[in-house]
Design an enzyme around this catalytic site. Sequence first.
Site, mmCIF file in Angstrom:
data_model
loop_
_atom_site.group_PDB
_atom_site.id
_atom_site.type_symbol
_atom_site.label_atom_id
_atom_site.label_comp_id
_atom_site.label_asym_id
_atom_site.label_seq_id
_atom_site.Cartn_x
_atom_site.Cartn_y
_atom_site.Cartn_z
ATOM 1 C CG HIS A 1 -12.544 4.045 5.694
ATOM 2 N ND1 HIS A 1 -11.566 4.435 6.743
ATOM 3 C CD2 HIS A 1 -11.435 3.396 4.971
ATOM 4 C CE1 HIS A 1 -10.546 4.292 6.686
ATOM 5 N NE2 HIS A 1 -10.497 3.554 5.524
ATOM 6 C CB SER A 2 -12.085 0.883 7.651
ATOM 7 O OG SER A 2 -11.138 0.066 8.404
ATOM 8 C CG MET A 3 -15.385 -0.788 12.718
ATOM 9 S SD MET A 3 -15.640 -0.201 14.180
ATOM 10 C CE MET A 3 -16.444 1.269 13.998
#
Length: 303
Positions: A107-109
């Site tokens: 997720h995300s980073m």
Amino acid sequence: MSHPTATRYPHSLSLAQGRLAALSWGRDEAPAWLALHGWLDNAASFSRLAPLLVEALDIRIVAIDFRGHGYSAHAPAGEDYALWDYCHDVLDTMEDLAIERVALLAHSMGAAVACLLAAALPERIEQLTLLDGLGALNTPSGDTASQLRKGLVAHRRPISSAPRYPDLATAVAARVAGGVTPLDTVTATPLVERNADVAADGHVQMRTDSRLLKPSLVRFTPSQVLALLADIQAPVLLVEGEKGILGERDWADKARQTVPHLTRHVLAGGHHLHLEPQVVSRVAGVITQSINETSRSVVGSER
């Protein structure tokens, strides 16, 4: 199929000689996926999605706390939190668990870290399931000096103390109010609970390393990020939230078109759609269907 207790409730792991902490769902013998959370989050980011995937796919999901997050150790004094440093957290985890080739749920980073690994070490990455994240934050080459200046000035300042709150509810409210992306109380609670040290008097102090809030000294340029995405050989499933961070922005569209083998699904929800109680079952359904279809196509091609 996994035992119900192993499916719903994780057990804690200590990895990399105690440097890293993790949560594990599913049978130890099942095929392992590593789950990589976003910036300022932790392994509890997957506490609602992992049980559904473990039950549906009979896999093991190991979600790590990246360095400086959750229960993992902070980086030593004088060291930075560069995006590529997190790659070593993943590789150290693979080494500890004796995993040669792995699927990443990110997720995300964490998705940015997954993309770096898939580009640089394609032989180690079987597939990528990315949740509202693709590629890495980047800085145009012409802004390199100003980015370095911001980083150097910020890194010379004294480190601030971790936030302290009168109780957990106040800490959750602070995360909701101060989040970089919109987040409601129910969605934020697991993240804050895992990040909280609760004192005898009920006061709560955050575990997150304050240095994570300082700007990066150096970032990849846009062309570097696109070159990395173009080198990803593994199949990529990208599940986005309608109100997430990618959408139809020019950069996101260019990034998606650059990945050789990418399948995209957009679902109702925000940046943390995999943790939103009203959306998580749909996220699990899309991932499960994609994995099952891939498995059937592989079996079919082998006949």
